[in-house]
Write a protein that holds these residues in place. Structure first.
Motif, PDB file in Angstrom:
ATOM      1  N   LEU A  77     -49.438  69.315  -2.589  1.00  0.00           N
ATOM      2  CA  LEU A  77     -50.649  69.560  -3.100  1.00  0.00           C
ATOM      3  C   LEU A  77     -51.362  68.040  -2.763  1.00  0.00           C
ATOM      4  CD1 LEU A  77     -52.928  71.071  -4.558  1.00  0.00           C
ATOM      5  CD2 LEU A  77     -51.820  70.287  -6.549  1.00  0.00           C
ATOM      6  N   GLU A  78     -50.679  67.099  -2.965  1.00  0.00           N
ATOM      7  CA  GLU A  78     -51.347  65.522  -3.045  1.00  0.00           C
ATOM      8  C   GLU A  78     -51.677  65.291  -1.427  1.00  0.00           C
ATOM      9  OE1 GLU A  78     -48.644  62.364  -3.442  1.00  0.00           O
ATOM     10  OE2 GLU A  78     -46.738  63.600  -2.869  1.00  0.00           O
ATOM     11  N   VAL A  80     -52.752  67.681   0.766  1.00  0.00           N
ATOM     12  CA  VAL A  80     -53.859  68.511   0.746  1.00  0.00           C
ATOM     13  C   VAL A  80     -55.129  67.777   0.308  1.00  0.00           C
ATOM     14  CG1 VAL A  80     -54.962  70.597   0.515  1.00  0.00           C
ATOM     15  CG2 VAL A  80     -52.645  70.495   1.150  1.00  0.00           C
ATOM     16  N   THR A  81     -55.016  67.296  -0.889  1.00  0.00           N
ATOM     17  CA  THR A  81     -56.221  66.456  -1.435  1.00  0.00           C
ATOM     18  C   THR A  81     -56.707  65.245  -0.965  1.00  0.00           C
ATOM     19  OG1 THR A  81     -54.520  65.515  -3.203  1.00  0.00           O
ATOM     20  CG2 THR A  81     -55.459  67.563  -3.969  1.00  0.00           C
ATOM     21  N   TYR A  83     -57.825  65.439   1.821  1.00  0.00           N
ATOM     22  CA  TYR A  83     -58.854  65.867   2.646  1.00  0.00           C
ATOM     23  C   TYR A  83     -59.755  66.737   1.726  1.00  0.00           C
ATOM     24  CZ  TYR A  83     -56.982  64.560   7.008  1.00  0.00           C
ATOM     25  OH  TYR A  83     -56.223  64.265   7.960  1.00  0.00           O
ATOM     26  N   PRO A  84     -60.476  66.050   0.627  1.00  0.00           N
ATOM     27  CA  PRO A  84     -61.421  66.853  -0.488  1.00  0.00           C
ATOM     28  C   PRO A  84     -62.647  67.548   0.166  1.00  0.00           C
ATOM     29  CG  PRO A  84     -61.697  64.446  -0.538  1.00  0.00           C
ATOM     30  CD  PRO A  84     -60.511  64.599   0.310  1.00  0.00           C
ATOM     31  N   SER A  89     -61.601  75.673  -1.689  1.00  0.00           N
ATOM     32  CA  SER A  89     -60.624  76.043  -2.781  1.00  0.00           C
ATOM     33  C   SER A  89     -58.943  75.603  -2.424  1.00  0.00           C
ATOM     34  CB  SER A  89     -60.758  77.425  -3.388  1.00  0.00           C
ATOM     35  OG  SER A  89     -60.537  78.441  -2.314  1.00  0.00           O
ATOM     36  N   ILE A  90     -58.191  75.681  -3.202  1.00  0.00           N
ATOM     37  CA  ILE A  90     -56.857  75.628  -3.031  1.00  0.00           C
ATOM     38  C   ILE A  90     -56.041  76.495  -4.076  1.00  0.00           C
ATOM     39  CG2 ILE A  90     -54.871  73.981  -3.161  1.00  0.00           C
ATOM     40  CD1 ILE A  90     -56.633  71.575  -3.001  1.00  0.00           C
ATOM     41  N   ASP A 167     -57.525  56.325  -1.102  1.00  0.00           N
ATOM     42  CA  ASP A 167     -57.918  56.007  -2.533  1.00  0.00           C
ATOM     43  C   ASP A 167     -58.024  54.087  -2.366  1.00  0.00           C
ATOM     44  OD1 ASP A 167     -57.495  58.342  -3.633  1.00  0.00           O
ATOM     45  OD2 ASP A 167     -55.402  57.885  -4.103  1.00  0.00           O
ATOM     46  N   ARG A 234     -49.278  60.188  -1.268  1.00  0.00           N
ATOM     47  CA  ARG A 234     -50.574  59.821  -1.382  1.00  0.00           C
ATOM     48  C   ARG A 234     -50.561  58.211  -1.777  1.00  0.00           C
ATOM     49  NH1 ARG A 234     -55.284  62.789  -2.800  1.00  0.00           N
ATOM     50  NH2 ARG A 234     -57.015  61.297  -3.382  1.00  0.00           N
TER      51      ARG A 234
END
Length: 314
Positions: A77-78, A80-81, A83-84, A89-90, A167, A234
């Motif tokens: 999940l981290e 994938v995020t 690429y916001p 949706s996820i 980040d 991440r």
């Protein structure tokens, strides 16, 4: 014994196609298919995920901006995020549920069924070659990133690849000095190499005042003389710019860090026949500080060559 293994292999293949595959397809139809959205399922490899996610905006345009729904597990999940803005949706599923999709895509009949649905793309590059990557390596210019872009996502040559979002990292003196080197001696699908190569690097650069780290997860051992880094993907991507150099086995970690502002040295084992297919320079051509070295059968020569590359970089 060989005959028994042969029979068990074919029994497994038959059972999967006759029993498991129809059940897997039924699970998709009943539990995951939804009108008005397009499902994207990516296999559990860092590079495959990065290459797919980086092209999703271009893919969405090809699909007339239909909402893109990424299906993944909690572990990824981290990533994938990072690429916001690439999807709408996820959905986080269990590991066995992800395997359902990968199994469907593994067999030709499953690929046909999914294609007829016209609302799902499964990204598992090895499934697109009847002989696995052995077939792919016969083409000198073939590489994993292009196989995903053209072969799986069916994008045009002018489709733009987007880099993962980073980040904001608070500047500090430690990062400004860049007296840090990260060793990445482990890869999920590549055999380890002689640790004396890393030990040589540690000895040489510790004496020069560098702080060395080993990227580890689980029960992996730390190279002697280094400190462990157990950051999430991440977090590792966020601090990537702080290293004077990253060196290690060709792995998905290096795919991720190739988008950082630090030199990278990717080491390929001697017996690896897929150096061109997994060419790290193809991951991020804008990074001109990516260097690659394929080991020989001469350890002494390898040590000299690797140190020469590092001394020119640092």
């Amino acid at each position: 014994m060989h005959l028994l293994k042969f029979l068990l292999y074919w029994i497994k293949i038959i059972l999967e196609q006759v029993i498991v595959l129809p059940i897997a397809f039924l699970i998709y139809i009943l539990c995951f298919r939804k009108r008005g959205r397009y499902n994207i399922v990516i296999c559990e490899h860092i590079g495959d995920m990065l290459f797919t996610l980086g092209y999703l905006n271009a893919f969405g345009k090809e699909k007339n901006s239909i909402p893109l729904h990424v299906i993944t597990t909690k572990k990824w999940l981290e990533l994938v995020t990072l690429y916001p803005n690439a999807y709408d949706s996820i959905q986080v599923v269990k590991h066995w549920q992800l395997k359902v999709f990968l199994l469907l895509d593994h067999y030709q009949v499953g690929q046909v069924l999914l294609k007829k649905c016209n609302d799902i793309t499964v990204v598992d590059p090895g499934n697109n070659f009847t002989q696995g990557y052995e077939f792919a390596r016969r083409f000198p210019e073939a590489n994993l990133k292009d196989c995903i872009k053209y072969g799986i996502l069916h994008l045009d040559s002018d489709a733009e690849f987007e880099t993962p979002v980073k980040d904001i990292l608070t500047n500090n003196r430690e990062n400004e000095t860049k007296k840090r080197i990260l060793l990445c001696p482990y890869a999920s699908v590549t055999n380890e190499i002689d640790k004396s190569i890393y030990e040589m690097i540690v000895k040489e650069y510790t004496a020069k005042g560098y702080q060395l780290f080993t990227n580890v997860t689980g029960n992996q051992s730390v190279i002697e003389g280094t400190e462990p880094i157990t950051s999430s993907l991440r977090e590792l991507y966020t601090i990537g710019d702080s290293f004077a150099c990253v060196i290690g086995l060709r792995s998905g970690i290096l795919d991720l860090l190739s988008f950082c502002k630090c030199p990278i040295v990717a080491i390929y084992p001697y017996a690896n026949p897929l150096v061109a297919f997994f060419n790290l320079k193809k991951t991020n051509p804008k990074n001109k500080q990516i260097f690659q070295y394929r080991l020989t059968e001469d350890l002494g020569k390898d040590q000299i060559e690797i140190m020469t590359i590092l001394n020119e970089l640092i």
